[in-house]
Enzyme design. Structure first.
Site, PDB file in Angstrom:
ATOM      1  N   GLY A  85       0.820  -1.201   0.000  1.00  0.00           N
ATOM      2  CA  GLY A  85       0.000   0.000   0.000  1.00  0.00           C
ATOM      3  C   GLY A  85       0.851   1.246   0.000  1.00  0.00           C
ATOM      4  N   ASP A 200     -14.575   5.280   7.588  1.00  0.00           N
ATOM      5  CA  ASP A 200     -14.192   4.832   6.248  1.00  0.00           C
ATOM      6  C   ASP A 200     -14.672   3.404   5.991  1.00  0.00           C
ATOM      7  OD1 ASP A 200     -13.079   5.174   3.718  1.00  0.00           O
ATOM      8  OD2 ASP A 200     -11.116   4.418   4.327  1.00  0.00           O
ATOM      9  N   SER A 392     -30.637   4.739 -34.838  1.00  0.00           N
ATOM     10  CA  SER A 392     -31.621   4.115 -35.727  1.00  0.00           C
ATOM     11  C   SER A 392     -33.042   4.252 -35.201  1.00  0.00           C
ATOM     12  CB  SER A 392     -31.299   2.630 -35.893  1.00  0.00           C
ATOM     13  OG  SER A 392     -31.454   1.950 -34.650  1.00  0.00           O
TER      14      SER A 392
END
Length: 484
Positions: A85, A200, A392
């Protein structure tokens, strides 16, 4: 650490901190018991042994733990790397005395440059020590400091992140989601009961104890957590974009924000997509702050289920730039035989009720109603226009697959490379303005205004062309299934 860009399956992976956490019991959390005093059998020298030596000099005292340096290899063998990390590396480690396996996160002291960095780590260790032993929270073994690193040893959870399990499954049954949701709520209850606000909570911060299908989960990473001060309103802008509560964005919040984040995770478990989405972090925040009718008490809202994953993906597709839409079409055309596409084919057939091979506006309106949506006519037309790439007037099979395929397809490098090669006709490694115009003209999008808009959005180094890295960044930006 500020608010991070998040999600990655139907989400991009968020970025904040990283450390593991624990257990599966659904009983009420136990009241906090003071930690026992250090004894001779703990991995620190005993008081008696110090009496027979000279006191350590100040140069031998760690600046973080403010204790004498300890050589972790005296007590543990550090084995293979498990993860890496922003601040450190996590290793598999084995306790020499018992042979038990643990996870050891080693943080370079050089990365802790300021007093605030050191205070944050000290607080995280204090909270880990405080919370260890609680249900569904990772067990903390101890902290050790030497002259180069700070080592945090904790329970080894070998099943990986809940985030990765969600990506693999797509979505959960109500029974499965209830089991995981109960454990997440247990974590919130334990934290608040123990006087801690996590701040968190997200799937990346829950680890599975094992690889078993019904493995319990454990909360991890208390890097943004704080001890709650009663009566205080917090103003720090922290968390991860998809999961952040509106009160955080207003910089006026308390522990209730953890309940919000838990609710977002439960929504994702059930639907496979987050409730608030955007191509950029700012767009996500805007969606979080909107006043949604289903959040009003007593509001006139439908009793039908929340939007299906198909509807959510159509909404995402609508806000993508035109280059990204065409690139997804290239990827979709190469996936016709895979299992996931077979599932989408069945959905297409369910909406294409007359079996014509195309979906009309009327069929889309009826199909979305059957999925439980309550969209206005203008919203349905916007989705129709977005998915009808070739203009279309109907949505053909490939256009439907393009708009609704699971975004984890963008995790696969070969898929992105094939799409890039489609536009990079001369193989130069760049998509030039002429190549972009040529590809988009086939779909009636080759006007200069559209090309200017795409170049402005994607060409970050401003050299007038799109290189592969810029293309990859565009494809993974805001995807809800794939930016780690």
């Amino acid at each position: 650490m500020g608010l991070c860009q998040s999600l990655g399956f139907c989400l991009r992976k968020s970025q904040t901190h990283e450390i593991p956490i624990s257990s599966s019991s659904e009983s009420s959390p136990r009241p906090y018991q003071p930690l026992p005093k250090t004894t001779d059998d703990r991995p620190y020298p005993s008081k008696q042994s110090w009496q027979n030596q000279n006191p350590p000099s100040s140069s031998q005292i760690g600046t973080i733990l403010q204790k004498p340096y300890v050589d972790i290899t005296t007590f543990y063998d550090l084995d293979k790397e498990l993860g890496r990390g922003q601040f450190g590396i996590t290793y598999l480690c084995t306790e020499k005395a018992t042979g038990k396996h643990y996870a050891c996160k080693s943080i370079s002291r050089r990365k802790l440059k300021t007093d605030r960095d050191i205070d944050d780590v000290r607080r995280e260790i204090a909270i880990l020590q405080h919370m260890t032993g609680q249900p569904n929270i990772v067990e903390f073994k101890g902290a050790f400091e030497d002259k180069d690193n700070l080592h945090l040893v904790m329970e080894l959870c070998s099943g990986g992140e809940l985030f990765d399990r969600i990506i693999a499954k797509g979505s959960y049954s109500e029974r499965q989601a209830a089991s995981i949701g109960r454990q997440i709520v247990n974590v919130v209850h334990a934290c608040h009961f123990m006087g801690v606000m996590h701040r968190d909570l997200k799937p990346e911060n829950f680890l599975l104890v094992s690889k078993d299908e019904d493995s319990p989960i454990k909360a991890t990473d208390f890097g943004l957590s704080v001890f709650i001060e009663e009566g205080r309103l917090y103003r720090d802008l922290v968390g991860s974009a998809y999961y952040v509560a509106p009160e955080v964005l207003h910089k006026k919040y308390g522990k209730e924000i953890d309940v919000w984040s838990a609710g977002v995770i439960l929504y994702i478990l059930l639907s496979g997509v987050p409730p608030f989405w955007g191509e950029t972090e700012q767009e996500i925040f805007k969606a979080v702050l909107e006043e949604h009718p289903w959040m009003k008490e007593g509001a006139d809202v439908s009793d039908k289920p929340i939007d299906s994953a198909v509807l959510s993906r159509l909404k995402q597709f609508r806000v993508m730039n035109k280059l990204k839409k065409l690139a997804l079409k290239v990827i979709a055309e190469s996936l016709s035989s895979e299992e996931e596409i077979k599932g989408l084919k069945q959905m297409f057939n369910n909406i294409d009720t007359d079996g014509s091979g195309t979906i009309t506006l009327e069929e889309l309106r009826a199909g979305l109603a059957r999925l439980g949506s309550k969209l206005t006519e203008s919203e349905i037309k916007q989705l129709m226009d977005a998915a009808d790439v070739d203009k279309s007037g109907t949505i053909d099979y490939i256009e439907f697959i393009t708009a609704t395929m699971h975004r984890h397809r963008l995790e696969i490098e070969d898929n992105i490379a094939k799409a890039f090669q489609y536009f990079d006709q001369d193989g130069s490694g760049f998509i030039t303005r002429d190549e972009l115009r040529q590809a988009m003209t086939e779909y009636g999008m080759g006007d200069e205004a559209t090309i200017d808009e795409i170049i402005e959005d994607v060409d970050t180094d401003k050299d007038g062309r799109i290189n592969y890295d810029e293309f990859v960044a565009m494809m993974k930006r805001g995807t809800q299934d794939g930016d780690r």
